[in-house]
Write a protein that holds these residues in place. Structure first.
Motif, PDB file in Angstrom:
ATOM      1  N   ASN A   1     -10.388  -3.839  -1.817  1.00 46.89           N
ATOM      2  CA  ASN A   1      -9.591  -3.785  -0.723  1.00 46.89           C
ATOM      3  C   ASN A   1     -10.058  -1.992  -0.024  1.00 46.89           C
ATOM      4  N   PRO A   2     -10.292  -1.325   1.005  1.00 44.98           N
ATOM      5  CA  PRO A   2     -10.101  -0.126   0.970  1.00 44.98           C
ATOM      6  C   PRO A   2      -9.093   0.341   1.354  1.00 44.98           C
ATOM      7  N   ASN A   3      -7.814  -0.555   1.855  1.00 45.64           N
ATOM      8  CA  ASN A   3      -6.547   0.305   2.314  1.00 45.64           C
ATOM      9  C   ASN A   3      -6.040   0.732   1.210  1.00 45.64           C
ATOM     10  N   ARG A   4      -5.879  -0.700   0.026  1.00 44.30           N
ATOM     11  CA  ARG A   4      -5.566  -0.377  -1.639  1.00 44.30           C
ATOM     12  C   ARG A   4      -6.210   0.560  -2.662  1.00 44.30           C
ATOM     13  N   LEU A   5      -7.464   1.005  -1.911  1.00 44.00           N
ATOM     14  CA  LEU A   5      -8.233   1.509  -3.139  1.00 44.00           C
ATOM     15  C   LEU A   5      -7.637   3.239  -1.984  1.00 44.00           C
ATOM     16  N   ARG A   6      -7.615   2.886  -1.774  1.00 43.87           N
ATOM     17  CA  ARG A   6      -7.561   4.409  -0.572  1.00 43.87           C
ATOM     18  C   ARG A   6      -6.021   4.285  -1.104  1.00 43.87           C
ATOM     19  N   SER A   7      -4.744   3.629  -1.255  1.00 41.73           N
ATOM     20  CA  SER A   7      -3.625   4.136  -1.002  1.00 41.73           C
ATOM     21  C   SER A   7      -3.133   4.764  -2.493  1.00 41.73           C
ATOM     22  N   ILE A   8      -3.696   4.483  -3.313  1.00 45.80           N
ATOM     23  CA  ILE A   8      -4.002   5.633  -4.761  1.00 45.80           C
ATOM     24  C   ILE A   8      -5.083   6.630  -4.506  1.00 45.80           C
ATOM     25  N   ALA A   9      -6.174   5.884  -4.472  1.00 47.25           N
ATOM     26  CA  ALA A   9      -7.750   7.648  -4.905  1.00 47.25           C
ATOM     27  C   ALA A   9      -6.758   8.538  -3.596  1.00 47.25           C
ATOM     28  N   ILE A  10      -6.716   8.565  -2.332  1.00 47.71           N
ATOM     29  CA  ILE A  10      -6.667   9.501  -1.669  1.00 47.71           C
ATOM     30  C   ILE A  10      -5.658  10.093  -2.117  1.00 47.71           C
TER      31      ILE A  10
ATOM     32  N   PHE B   1      -9.877  10.261 -14.104  1.00 50.15           N
ATOM     33  CA  PHE B   1      -9.118   8.761 -13.455  1.00 50.15           C
ATOM     34  C   PHE B   1     -10.284   8.725 -11.901  1.00 50.15           C
ATOM     35  N   LEU B   2     -10.294   9.995 -11.377  1.00 51.18           N
ATOM     36  CA  LEU B   2     -10.309   9.481  -9.680  1.00 51.18           C
ATOM     37  C   LEU B   2     -12.237   9.265 -10.221  1.00 51.18           C
ATOM     38  N   ALA B   3     -13.144   9.691 -10.935  1.00 46.86           N
ATOM     39  CA  ALA B   3     -14.343  10.028 -11.055  1.00 46.86           C
ATOM     40  C   ALA B   3     -14.743   8.282 -11.324  1.00 46.86           C
TER      41      ALA B   3
ATOM     42  N   ASP C   1       0.501  -0.970  -0.118  1.00 53.93           N
ATOM     43  CA  ASP C   1       0.311  -0.206   0.028  1.00 53.93           C
ATOM     44  C   ASP C   1       0.480   1.670  -0.529  1.00 53.93           C
ATOM     45  N   LYS C   2       1.946   0.665   0.225  1.00 52.35           N
ATOM     46  CA  LYS C   2       2.372   2.265   1.043  1.00 52.35           C
ATOM     47  C   LYS C   2       3.477   2.664  -0.531  1.00 52.35           C
ATOM     48  N   TRP C   3       4.269   1.630  -1.506  1.00 50.41           N
ATOM     49  CA  TRP C   3       4.214   1.534  -2.442  1.00 50.41           C
ATOM     50  C   TRP C   3       3.678   2.101  -3.630  1.00 50.41           C
ATOM     51  N   PHE C   4       1.502   1.879  -3.508  1.00 49.51           N
ATOM     52  CA  PHE C   4       1.318   2.630  -4.338  1.00 49.51           C
ATOM     53  C   PHE C   4       0.984   3.800  -4.047  1.00 49.51           C
ATOM     54  N   GLY C   5       0.908   3.751  -2.771  1.00 50.95           N
ATOM     55  CA  GLY C   5       1.078   5.002  -2.286  1.00 50.95           C
ATOM     56  C   GLY C   5       1.799   6.911  -2.363  1.00 50.95           C
ATOM     57  N   VAL C   6       2.716   6.835  -2.554  1.00 52.12           N
ATOM     58  CA  VAL C   6       4.151   6.864  -2.720  1.00 52.12           C
ATOM     59  C   VAL C   6       3.665   7.472  -3.999  1.00 52.12           C
ATOM     60  N   GLN C   7       3.399   6.249  -4.642  1.00 55.57           N
ATOM     61  CA  GLN C   7       3.928   6.742  -6.532  1.00 55.57           C
ATOM     62  C   GLN C   7       2.253   7.751  -6.852  1.00 55.57           C
TER      63      GLN C   7
END
Length: 868
Positions: free
Chosen positions: A777-786, A805-807, A746-752
């Motif tokens: 998976n909410p954590n994985r979705l949020r790692s990118i979307a948030i 993209f976000l929509a 999740d961190k790897w996705f979020g950092v990018q």
């Protein structure tokens, strides 16, 4: 029996607005609830037996209305006899009853594995768990699903022992045993009445980190943190945090734990951070699992905070709950304030306050200035899950803090003691809380109650005039119009204020509390012996936007000498903000006052590393935007990057010294070690801004040598925004090392997704197609979307591709989990604040979402309000 649905029964509209003024007590009490679960992943059967009796405090009714959601009763009986005369009103079950006491039974059946909403009872990696707040219990069985119906629960669980060897629920275990065909069972009883949103059940193959805690009265409480066996080594910090929280709540609030055991379960699929179910807290695994190799210092701090928060709810939320969901801040705002105070006591109070205020400004101030603005105690909602907001939580906590500031430590404690004593076992209101504080202290708090009902962030202007030995402070406040509240009243604003000597750097007028209650006010200071600098809203005593008439030289001096740590931080932030705003507007401004102030901070021997890191970090791009009439993300980004570059070049020697520091071993999570690592990464980012090529080398070296996640992720974050070969090397190495650890990936996705690069939109589009990306998976979705939605420069790419993209991601998520999808909307919410081209593109995407057939009420409410 046959399912009997009366086609003529009234059907509930899809998007009904619930209004606070319409609250009425429920006509029936439910003193006891017995539940029998026959558990399975594909099919679970629930038998509910409710003892009901008329509620003398409510209007009588000859119908028992029980809420349901995607359920159909398999059978209904009253007083032991099958009932055929029940009706369905939309999702709700209507049962006719004569006056008096009754025993009502309902059978239901559903598939936890098919429950992608993660509300009610659902499956997560082979285990079963629940989430019932706010209205998830109605997805388990038919029930009056509202917080003012309190019941005592006895629960029997039956399941395949091989698949579900551990069976947990609220309260204390009573009996257990084994039946035929590998089935085992367990019965639990919770002696304390609770609303159904606090019900919890977990069944799975879990192991426990066990410990105990002896309360202040000498009772021994058994503690258990339940996880998958492989994760047991990562639970030590959470257990220590729990014991510290239990002791702190006894010492600071006099609150002792009341059951024989306290359990926590970590699950990998969870909509929220954690849930305070009575005696059985269920946690998102991100807020339990940690070791130095996989968790940052920030993760360790968040685990301590969230574990404490959910434990503190045992009294501020469980023993005393909220009467209706409009009173949500009664439990959440109060408990956030309690967890913030706990965090300050176990760490650095100044750094904790800075962190809390940064979160408030980044999220809640933006809510207050957009179409989703609402009061701490809202007047209406369509979907209550949409009101789990920073306004309810964080601004609510600031309101409690202001009450404590006005009352003082002793009177505030007396008030909370009275509140817990007076309302133990009840569903209370925000007014009940304030009344307890008033009655215990003898202080009228009516002037502060407006914060509950009036939305918006007050703007206060302050100007200090000095003549001879007298100084006069001129104050003025205003609150901008918000949806449904075009005309505002003056707020009661407590301002901790002192005067600092321009020459001596000492307090020449000691701190006093000024309560600004009118639109304008003047305050006099006598016997002022030297030119004075205004230090105001010290400790951030009120959640306001402050505009103070101070010269850059004054701010530079305050940044070096203010006796209040938060005010000192604020002076530096204001100095930077003024430069950033002017530069973003195309003006030429001398950066040297900023450079000198940052340099003095880095060279100071009196300041700890953690505080230095916070002070020298330039304000976020979103904070700069908040201070501008029209937001131009590209201009703001360019200005901030220019400032970072100048700091990085002009102070390269001081920054290099800070970056080389922080050599403490990764297992050292003391405040000193964490502060050194924090400063190390902040310094690395500024060095890379000043010299990208050298920064990439330093970052790659830090990445490779790191023996902890804080240094490793910090270096990767710096590299992620650079155009250098070391970027890909680090990202690939990180992924290869942790690809089997979901929380770290999740961190790897979020950092990018947070990277400051021209091609970040392309990067997130590609990441959304990655094999490891799972929007269910909410954590994985949020790692990118948030992460992407908070990346102001990238999300607001002038092409509009970021918006699309976000929509698209929101619409995809809405089909799986409406609650999570709705919480991704806020980045669109302030579209009217942006320059015309971007505003039009954002509005187009909101309209596209709204026109999509089959939209959930969660998403409908957020999007429709955003378009107003």
């Amino acid at each position: 029996m046959d399912v009997r649905v009366n086609a003529e029964a009234p059907q509930s509209p899809q998007h009904v607005e619930i209004r606070r003024e319409d609250y009425r007590p429920y006509p029936w009490k439910v003193p006891n609830t017995r539940l029998k679960f026959t558990l399975g992943l594909g099919k679970t059967r629930v038998q509910a037996i409710l003892d009901v009796e008329p509620n003398a405090a409510a209007e009588s009714s000859d119908v028992l209305c029980l809420n349901g959601d995607e359920l159909t009763p398999l059978g209904v009986w009253v007083d032991g006899s099958p009932l055929d005369s029940w009706l369905m009103d939309g999702d709700d079950l209507l049962i006719p009853l004569t006056p008096g006491k009754h025993e009502v039974g309902i059978d239901t059946e559903f598939s936890p594995a098919a429950n992608t909403k993660l509300m009610g009872l659902y499956a997560s990696n082979g285990m079963l768990c629940t989430q019932c707040e706010a209205e998830g219990f109605r997805r388990i069985t038919f029930f009056p699903d509202r917080p003012d119906v309190l019941s005592r629960y006895r629960v029997r669980m039956e399941a395949d022992k091989a698949k579900f060897p551990i069976l947990l629920t609220n309260g204390n275990p009573i009996e257990s045993g084994e039946g035929a065909d590998g089935i085992h069972w367990a019965e639990w009883e919770d002696p304390f009445p609770k609303p159904c949103y606090l019900f919890a059940l977990v069944a799975g193959d879990l192991k426990a980190n066990r410990d105990s805690f002896t309360t202040m009265s000498g009772r021994k409480v058994e503690l258990g943190i339940w996880v998958r066996e492989a994760d047991l080594p990562k639970t030590s910090h959470a257990m220590e945090s729990l014991k510290r929280a239990m002791r702190w709540d006894e010492e600071v609030y006099g609150r002792e734990y009341d059951l024989d055991l306290f359990n926590i379960v970590a699950v990998s699929d969870f909509n929220m951070g954690a849930m305070e179910n009575k005696g059985l807290n269920i946690f998102n695994s991100a807020y339990i699992l940690a070791d130095p190799d996989t968790a940052t210092d920030g993760d360790f701090d968040n685990i301590a905070r969230v574990v404490a928060h959910e434990y503190f709810h045992n009294w501020s939320g469980d023993r005393v709950t909220c009467r209706d969901w409009f009173q949500l801040s009664l439990k959440e705002g109060f408990t956030v304030f309690r967890d913030q105070s706990f965090g300050a006591d176990i760490g650095s109070p100044a750094v904790k306050r800075i962190d809390d205020v940064r979160t408030l400004r980044m999220i809640q101030f933006q809510e207050d200035s957009g179409p989703l603005a609402h009061p701490v105690r809202p007047d209406s909602y369509i979907e209550i899950s949409n009101f789990y907001t920073a306004t309810i939580y964080n601004k609510g906590a600031e309101l409690i803090r202001m009450m404590k500031t006005v009352l003082g430590e002793k009177k505030f404690r007396a008030g909370t003691d009275l509140y817990f004593e007076r309302h133990d076992g009840e569903a209370a209101t925000c007014d009940d809380f304030v009344k307890a504080l008033e009655d215990a202290s003898g202080v009228d708090l009516t002037h502060l109650k407006l914060w509950y009902s009036q939305a918006g962030t007050p703007h206060v202007t302050a100007r200090l005039e000095q003549t001879g030995g007298k100084a006069v402070l001129h104050l003025r406040q205003s609150v901008a119009a918000t949806p449904g509240q075009p005309v505002k009243k003056p707020m009661a604003i407590p301002l901790k204020t002192a005067l600092i000597g321009e020459e001596s750097g000492a307090e020449i007028a000691s701190e006093r509390l000024i309560l600004l209650e009118e639109s304008e006010a003047t305050v006099e200071f006598d016997n002022i012996s030297e030119p004075a600098l205004l230090s105001i809203n010290r400790g951030f005593s009120a959640p306001i936007v402050l505009d103070v008439d101070r010269k850059p030289d004054d701010l530079e001096k305050l940044a070096a000498s203010d006796t209040d740590p938060f005010a000192r931080y604020e002076a530096m932030q204001e100095l930077m903000l003024r430069w950033l705003i002017s530069t973003a507007k195309g003006e030429t401004v001398d950066p040297q006052p900023v450079i000198r102030a940052v340099g003095d901070t880095l060279r100071s021997n009196q300041l700890d590393s953690a505080f230095k890191a916070e002070v020298i970090l330039p304000p976020s791009e979103s904070m700069v935007g908040d201070r501008m009439d029209v937001i131009d993300p590209a201009a703001i980004h360019a200005a901030r990057e220019q400032l970072r570059s100048v700091i990085g070049r002009d102070l390269s020697s001081e920054l290099a010294n800070a970056q080389r520091g922080g050599g403490q071993p990764g297992h050292d999570v003391s405040a000193e070690a964490k502060g050194a690592r924090r400063l190390r990464t902040v310094a690395l980012g500024l060095l890379a801004a000043g010299d990208p090529a050298n920064g990439a080398k330093l970052a790659k070296a830090q990445f490779g040598a790191a023996d902890n996640m804080t240094d490793r992720q910090g270096a990767m974050m710096v590299l992620a925004s650079l155009e250098a070969p070391q970027r890909k090397e680090a990202l690939d190495a990180f992924y290869a090392r942790y690809e089997d650890d979901p929380l770290v990936i999740d961190k790897w996705f979020g950092v990018q997704a947070a990277a400051q690069r021209p091609d970040t939109v392309d990067q997130v589009v590609a990441l959304a197609e990655h094999p490891k990306f799972n929007p269910a998976n909410p954590n994985r979705l949020r790692s990118i979307a948030i992460s992407f939605g908070m990346n102001q420069w990238a999300f607001h790419d002038e092409s509009g591709r970021g918006y699309r993209f976000l929509a698209d991601l929101i619409l995809k998520a809405d089909k799986l989990n409406p609650q999570v999808a709705a919480r991704l909307v806020p980045p669109f919410g302030r579209w009217q604040r942006f320059e015309p081209k971007r505003a039009a593109l954002m509005r187009t995407e909101l309209e596209r979402i709204l026109s999509t057939p089959g939209l959930s009420k969660d998403l409908y409410e957020q999007v429709s309000k955003s378009l107003v």
